[in-house]
Design a protein around this motif. Structure first.
Motif, PDB file in Angstrom:
ATOM      1  N   VAL A  90       0.849  -1.189   0.000  1.00 41.92           N
ATOM      2  CA  VAL A  90       0.000   0.000   0.000  1.00 41.92           C
ATOM      3  C   VAL A  90       0.886   1.240   0.000  1.00 41.92           C
ATOM      4  N   ILE A  91       0.385   2.288  -0.648  1.00 43.44           N
ATOM      5  CA  ILE A  91       1.073   3.583  -0.628  1.00 43.44           C
ATOM      6  C   ILE A  91       0.237   4.508   0.241  1.00 43.44           C
ATOM      7  N   GLY A  92       0.882   5.148   1.207  1.00 43.50           N
ATOM      8  CA  GLY A  92       0.151   6.029   2.116  1.00 43.50           C
ATOM      9  C   GLY A  92       0.838   7.369   2.248  1.00 43.50           C
ATOM     10  N   LEU A  93       0.049   8.362   2.683  1.00 40.93           N
ATOM     11  CA  LEU A  93       0.561   9.718   2.828  1.00 40.93           C
ATOM     12  C   LEU A  93       0.458  10.167   4.279  1.00 40.93           C
ATOM     13  N   SER A  94       1.321  11.088   4.671  1.00 43.38           N
ATOM     14  CA  SER A  94       1.218  11.694   5.988  1.00 43.38           C
ATOM     15  C   SER A  94      -0.074  12.510   6.035  1.00 43.38           C
ATOM     16  N   ALA A  95      -0.565  12.775   7.252  1.00 45.09           N
ATOM     17  CA  ALA A  95      -1.811  13.534   7.390  1.00 45.09           C
ATOM     18  C   ALA A  95      -1.713  14.913   6.724  1.00 45.09           C
ATOM     19  N   PRO A  96      -0.610  15.676   6.918  1.00 48.20           N
ATOM     20  CA  PRO A  96      -0.552  16.992   6.267  1.00 48.20           C
ATOM     21  C   PRO A  96      -0.560  16.910   4.737  1.00 48.20           C
ATOM     22  N   LEU A  97       0.142  15.945   4.181  1.00 44.55           N
ATOM     23  CA  LEU A  97       0.178  15.817   2.723  1.00 44.55           C
ATOM     24  C   LEU A  97      -1.193  15.400   2.192  1.00 44.55           C
ATOM     25  N   ALA A  98      -1.852  14.474   2.919  1.00 44.76           N
ATOM     26  CA  ALA A  98      -3.186  14.029   2.506  1.00 44.76           C
ATOM     27  C   ALA A  98      -4.158  15.207   2.517  1.00 44.76           C
ATOM     28  N   ALA A  99      -4.022  16.080   3.517  1.00 53.87           N
ATOM     29  CA  ALA A  99      -4.913  17.246   3.617  1.00 53.87           C
ATOM     30  C   ALA A  99      -4.724  18.164   2.418  1.00 53.87           C
ATOM     31  N   LEU A 120       0.053  14.813  -7.256  1.00 57.38           N
ATOM     32  CA  LEU A 120       1.324  14.961  -6.525  1.00 57.38           C
ATOM     33  C   LEU A 120       2.287  15.849  -7.316  1.00 57.38           C
ATOM     34  N   ALA A 121       2.256  15.738  -8.645  1.00 57.50           N
ATOM     35  CA  ALA A 121       3.131  16.562  -9.485  1.00 57.50           C
ATOM     36  C   ALA A 121       2.758  18.045  -9.361  1.00 57.50           C
ATOM     37  N   LEU A 122       1.435  18.283  -9.242  1.00 54.66           N
ATOM     38  CA  LEU A 122       0.937  19.662  -9.151  1.00 54.66           C
ATOM     39  C   LEU A 122       1.416  20.368  -7.882  1.00 54.66           C
ATOM     40  N   LEU A 123       1.544  19.607  -6.790  1.00 59.04           N
ATOM     41  CA  LEU A 123       1.884  20.221  -5.508  1.00 59.04           C
ATOM     42  C   LEU A 123       3.265  20.875  -5.529  1.00 59.04           C
ATOM     43  N   GLY A 124       4.159  20.319  -6.318  1.00 56.35           N
ATOM     44  CA  GLY A 124       5.429  21.004  -6.536  1.00 56.35           C
ATOM     45  C   GLY A 124       6.448  20.929  -5.425  1.00 56.35           C
ATOM     46  N   ASN A 125       6.223  20.123  -4.405  1.00 55.65           N
ATOM     47  CA  ASN A 125       7.246  20.000  -3.350  1.00 55.65           C
ATOM     48  C   ASN A 125       8.076  18.742  -3.549  1.00 55.65           C
ATOM     49  N   GLY A 126       9.158  18.659  -2.789  1.00 58.06           N
ATOM     50  CA  GLY A 126       9.914  17.418  -2.741  1.00 58.06           C
ATOM     51  C   GLY A 126       9.077  16.357  -2.042  1.00 58.06           C
ATOM     52  N   LEU A 127       9.287  15.113  -2.409  1.00 55.42           N
ATOM     53  CA  LEU A 127       8.513  14.021  -1.831  1.00 55.42           C
ATOM     54  C   LEU A 127       9.495  12.970  -1.302  1.00 55.42           C
ATOM     55  N   ARG A 128       9.533  12.849   0.041  1.00 49.26           N
ATOM     56  CA  ARG A 128      10.412  11.832   0.634  1.00 49.26           C
ATOM     57  C   ARG A 128       9.565  10.608   0.931  1.00 49.26           C
ATOM     58  N   ILE A 129       9.929   9.491   0.342  1.00 47.91           N
ATOM     59  CA  ILE A 129       9.077   8.313   0.468  1.00 47.91           C
ATOM     60  C   ILE A 129       9.835   7.157   1.118  1.00 47.91           C
ATOM     61  N   GLY A 130       9.226   6.590   2.141  1.00 45.01           N
ATOM     62  CA  GLY A 130       9.845   5.488   2.880  1.00 45.01           C
ATOM     63  C   GLY A 130       9.534   4.158   2.231  1.00 45.01           C
ATOM     64  N   VAL A 131      10.568   3.338   2.034  1.00 42.69           N
ATOM     65  CA  VAL A 131      10.392   1.980   1.506  1.00 42.69           C
ATOM     66  C   VAL A 131      11.185   1.030   2.411  1.00 42.69           C
ATOM     67  N   PRO A 132      10.801  -0.247   2.444  1.00 40.71           N
ATOM     68  CA  PRO A 132      11.449  -1.148   3.405  1.00 40.71           C
ATOM     69  C   PRO A 132      12.891  -1.513   3.061  1.00 40.71           C
ATOM     70  N   PHE A 133      13.256  -1.400   1.795  1.00 36.02           N
ATOM     71  CA  PHE A 133      14.578  -1.856   1.380  1.00 36.02           C
ATOM     72  C   PHE A 133      14.911  -1.170   0.064  1.00 36.02           C
ATOM     73  N   PRO A 134      16.193  -0.844  -0.177  1.00 39.54           N
ATOM     74  CA  PRO A 134      16.513  -0.170  -1.445  1.00 39.54           C
ATOM     75  C   PRO A 134      16.122  -1.017  -2.666  1.00 39.54           C
ATOM     76  N   PRO A 150       9.342  15.841 -12.031  1.00 40.57           N
ATOM     77  CA  PRO A 150      10.617  16.459 -12.425  1.00 40.57           C
ATOM     78  C   PRO A 150      11.779  15.831 -11.645  1.00 40.57           C
ATOM     79  N   PRO A 151      12.973  15.760 -12.271  1.00 38.02           N
ATOM     80  CA  PRO A 151      14.124  15.134 -11.615  1.00 38.02           C
ATOM     81  C   PRO A 151      14.407  15.787 -10.253  1.00 38.02           C
ATOM     82  N   GLY A 152      14.753  14.976  -9.287  1.00 40.27           N
ATOM     83  CA  GLY A 152      15.123  15.514  -7.977  1.00 40.27           C
ATOM     84  C   GLY A 152      13.966  15.683  -7.011  1.00 40.27           C
ATOM     85  N   ARG A 153      12.723  15.555  -7.524  1.00 39.62           N
ATOM     86  CA  ARG A 153      11.572  15.742  -6.637  1.00 39.62           C
ATOM     87  C   ARG A 153      11.389  14.568  -5.674  1.00 39.62           C
ATOM     88  N   LEU A 154      11.684  13.389  -6.195  1.00 42.06           N
ATOM     89  CA  LEU A 154      11.389  12.178  -5.438  1.00 42.06           C
ATOM     90  C   LEU A 154      12.661  11.662  -4.781  1.00 42.06           C
TER      91      LEU A 154
END
Lengths: 358, 194
Positions: A90-99, A120-134, A150-154
């Motif tokens: 599942v992919i989930g978002l923090s409460a502030p991002l979901a809002a 998510l692209a429209l929001l224009g911020n960096g997106l730090r995403i947690g995954v269990p393993f590289p 865009p490069p560098g966002r994710l």
């Protein structure tokens, strides 16, 4: 004579086939005794297989290909004669991002990967995403889904699944992609909101495989055959909806996967609670453990994994794909399980990929 | 003279950490930083720039270290798991002792060797203690359940303690189960029936 085989696992929902093969007697019927060893991390499991301390292990589907490409700290070549589970992420978002997504009118329908990527692209911020393993299907699904950003966002952060809710609550990550029950747990304790199941990006993503050192199955064909059949039959039993409740109870006994049985049952039946208000959004085929024919590790699946890994880590694609293909041994699966022509025709193939153009 | 070896030790229990640090100090010139919190691991490794990272093999945060095997910036040094290719036996011993060592690329193996030997010896001791403690705890739990089950049988059948025990043991043998499992079943059933 009953033979013994040591088998490593990490306590997650999708360790269920290993536990059930042992507890419900599928292994015994195949004349093999499972010596189950619980591990706390994928690195540890990889080391146990590397060093021959376990003959085989439940492993992230991306690890054999990554290792064949020289990524990560492992040394020996691995291969998979069986897929243990498809989907379940599942992919989930923090409460502030979901809002913020809600404010711009996102529907949170828990199925449309393309519209979720666009918003998510429209929001224009960096997106730090947690995954269990590289080197995990979670990382590859997100990388594919958000390739249009865009490069560098994710950016990716490795966070062990039990720590995901905490990392989200403390603002170390904005989002996550993880296997159940940890996504639901983040909803419960960290106010997370689930955006998509992994199957909305790829309908049949291999999630866990049975992995051995390369050549182990050929060197021990009798034992390997018994092991693969026992696990495949346990998965087949687990894939029947009427068995979900019993499976959830058995799997959550002490010393196995220690979470509340209802969390497991919801994952098995695809009844996912996606927000802190308890909204349930059903997903058909959320997580699959069978039928037997669908669990053949196909070189085409491994090729996709190899190609995505190569793109992500800037390696040449052709050799990566070639190395990855060798790790998914549909030939061993067919040999050990003796599938009928009808069963083989029922294999779904790669499945569908979402159109993720932004 | 070789410079001091910077070591990052990831260990949650303060007492264990102190004893490992002690053992490392005896083995050579070391500067050990101890870190107990797990999630900030990656950031800390980048800042502290250790030569060697030591972590319990069974530590749930180990996967975070895997990320560091990919150096992404020019200032970052890739970290490799310590697998001395000329000495597979040492790797095996380390894994059996339950310690994982990650070294920074380019560090000479002979500089690491005495430090790693000391760490392995210390971890090995802890591993044995942990196994024994776990076994003892499990045995105690089982005895408690068997005692409760015995009480239930005594009450239900008006039996003496020895008779109750004999009945349970016979049931276990007849069913090919462990006494503790039969006792657990009795206790669970009694709880359900109130």
């Amino acid at each position: 004579m009953t033979r013994q085989v040591s088998l490593g696992f990490v306590p997650l929902v999708d360790a269920a086939p290993l536990v059930l093969a042992d507890v419900l007697g599928f292994a015994e019927e195949e004349g093999v005794r499972l010596d189950l060893r619980r591990a706390a991390s994928w690195s540890m499991l990889r080391d146990l297989v590397d060093q021959g301390q376990v003959a085989a292990a439940q492993m992230l589907s991306v690890m054999p290909a990554a290792q064949a490409m020289g990524l990560g700290a492992g040394r020996s070549r691995l291969e998979a004669p069986l897929i243990l589970s498809l989907g379940g992420q599942v992919i989930g978002l923090s409460a502030p991002l979901a809002a913020r997504l809600e404010k711009v009118g996102h529907a949170f329908d828990f199925q449309d990967a393309r519209s979720a990527a666009r918003v998510l692209a429209l929001l224009g911020n960096g997106l730090r995403i947690g995954v269990p393993f590289p080197y995990s299907m979670q990382a590859l699904l997100v990388d594919y889904w958000l390739a249009g950003l865009p490069p560098g966002r994710l950016s990716f952060r490795t966070v062990p699944p039990p720590m995901m809710p905490e990392a989200l609550a403390e603002g170390e990550i904005d989002a996550f992609c993880v296997g159940e029950p940890w996504g639901s747990r983040a909803v419960q304790v960290a106010g997370a909101r689930l955006l998509l199941p992994g199957t909305a990006i790829w309908s049949h993503p291999p999630e866990k495989v049975l992995a051995t050192r390369a050549g182990w199955c050929e060197a021990n064909p009798d034992l390997a055959g018994r092991l693969v059949r026992a696990l495949a039959r346990a998965g087949d039993w687990l894939s029947r909806p009427e068995n979900a409740s019993s499976a959830a109870e058995i799997v959550t006994r002490p010393g196995r996967v220690e979470v509340a049985p209802d969390l497991i049952e919801r994952a098995l039946t695809g009844q996912i609670v996606t927000d802190p208000h308890g909204r349930i959004q059903p997903v058909s085929g959320f997580q699959r453990f069978g039928p037997v024919a669908a669990m053949a590790p196909m070189p085409e699946q491994a090729a996709w994994i190899g190609q995505r890994l190569a793109r992500r880590f800037g390696l040449p694609e052709a050799p990566a794909i070639a190395a990855a293909r060798m790790t998914f041994r549909a030939d061993l699966h067919a040999r050990f399980l003796d599938l009928s022509g009808r069963q083989i025709r029922a294999i779904p193939g790669l499945g569908r990929f979402a159109d993720v153009a932004i | 003279m070789p410079a001091t070896l910077r070591i990052l030790l990831i260990e949650q229990e303060a007492e264990r950490a102190a004893r490992i640090v002690e053992a490392l100090a005896e083995a050579g010139e070391t500067d050990v930083t101890v870190l107990s919190a797990a999630r900030v691991l990656a950031r800390h490794v980048a800042q502290a720039r250790p030569d060697l990272v030591l972590i319990d093999m069974a530590h749930p945060s180990r996967d975070i270290l895997e990320e560091l095997t990919l150096a992404s910036g020019p200032l970052e040094r890739p970290v490799a798991m310590f697998v001395d290719r000329s000495d597979a036996a040492l790797t095996r011993v380390a894994i059996e002792a339950g310690v994982s060592a990650y070294i920074v690329d380019g560090l000479r193996a002979d500089r690491i060797r005495p430090i790693l030997d000391a760490a392995i010896a210390r971890f090995h001791l802890f591993q044995r203690m942990r196994t024994e403690l776990a076994a003892t705890k499990a045995a105690l739990e089982e005895r408690k359940v068997i005692d409760r089950a015995k009480g239930l049988v005594m009450k239900a059948r008006g039996a003496t303690e020895d008779q109750a025990y004999a009945l349970m043991r016979k049931a276990a043998m007849d069913q090919g189960k462990r006494l503790a499992d039969v006792a657990q079943a009795l206790v669970t059933a009694a709880d359900l029936l109130g």
